[in-house]
Design an enzyme around this catalytic site. Sequence first.
Site, short mmCIF file in Angstrom:
data_model
loop_
_atom_site.label_atom_id
_atom_site.label_comp_id
_atom_site.label_asym_id
_atom_site.label_seq_id
_atom_site.Cartn_x
_atom_site.Cartn_y
_atom_site.Cartn_z
N MET A 116 0.80 -1.23 0.00
CA MET A 116 0.00 0.00 0.00
C MET A 116 0.83 1.28 0.00
O MET A 116 0.37 2.33 0.43
CB MET A 116 -0.97 -0.01 1.19
N HIS A 138 -3.92 -4.32 -9.11
CA HIS A 138 -4.77 -3.15 -8.86
C HIS A 138 -6.23 -3.50 -9.12
O HIS A 138 -6.55 -4.04 -10.19
CB HIS A 138 -4.32 -2.00 -9.77
N GLU A 207 -8.77 -11.43 -8.46
CA GLU A 207 -7.37 -11.08 -8.17
C GLU A 207 -6.50 -12.31 -7.99
O GLU A 207 -5.37 -12.35 -8.47
CB GLU A 207 -7.30 -10.24 -6.89
C1 GRF Z 1 -6.16 -6.39 -2.79
O1 GRF Z 1 -7.52 -6.16 -2.95
C2 GRF Z 1 -5.36 -5.47 -3.69
O2 GRF Z 1 -5.94 -5.23 -4.93
C3 GRF Z 1 -5.38 -4.22 -2.84
O3 GRF Z 1 -5.10 -4.70 -1.55
C4 GRF Z 1 -5.71 -5.97 -1.41
C5 GRF Z 1 -4.69 -6.90 -0.82
O4 GRF Z 1 -5.28 -8.07 -0.32
N1 GRF Z 1 -4.55 -3.21 -3.35
P1 GRF Z 1 -4.39 -9.23 0.30
O5 GRF Z 1 -3.48 -8.61 1.35
O6 GRF Z 1 -3.62 -9.87 -0.80
O7 GRF Z 1 -5.37 -10.17 0.93
#
Ligand code: GRF
Length: 227
Positions: A116, A138, A207
């Site tokens: 982040m 993203h 994702e």
């Molecule tokens: C994901 O939704 C990604 O797109 C966002 O942060 C989240 C991370 O999730 N930027 P995780 O830590 O992989 O569970």
Amino acid sequence: MAAGSTNGSREPSKITVLISGTGTNLQALIDSRDTDALPNANIVRVISDRQKAYGLERAKKSDIPTTYHGILPYKKKYPDDSCDPQHEAARKAYDADLADLVLADTPSIVVCAGFMRILTTSFLEPVKAANIPIINLHPSLHGDLIGANCIQRAWDEFQAGKRTKTGVMVHYVIAEVDMGEAVVQQEVDMEGCGNLEELNERIHACEHGLIVEGTRRVLEEVSKAKG
Ligand code: GRF
């Protein structure tokens, strides 16, 4: 074959993963090592900017080296003032050390999986100079929603009748936030989504496939470039 071991004549690719949170996308990468989805690849280190990120536990459970690299010491060393209200100096010093940390493992790729922080040129330039691609996950299609809270923003627009689709992309990281070329992207249909939680579930399911696919595609490119 054991996860993370080699399955070909080539040395396994080395993946460094940057995280900040729960690490479900990291887990998708961990689970895909040495399957057809991500063949002949090892995760050599997971780096988090948050000490309590659960992703660090996931990595430890899979015997993957971890490093916590927090911003606080840098903010103490370079306090913000009226000349530097955005902690620019701290961010640059943090990123330069992050680059050193990453480069020490000589990875084939850096994957930002829910990391982040916005990476500055202090990180991007030395890693690029070492010919190591950096990709990011993203939760939006390319050029659509940019920056933080994209899932919430897509949900708000859906509720206001302004959109019926959103998406997910894996893209190369450049200095311009979320604007690097897409490696792979996929639409997520919002029709029938009853609440934000449901949309979150749809996005995350997408994702978890896309981060593996994007990593595999870029590693293939790296491998072709090596000849
Ligand atoms: C994901 O939704 C990604 O797109 C966002 O942060 C989240 C991370 O999730 N930027 P995780 O830590 O992989 O569970």
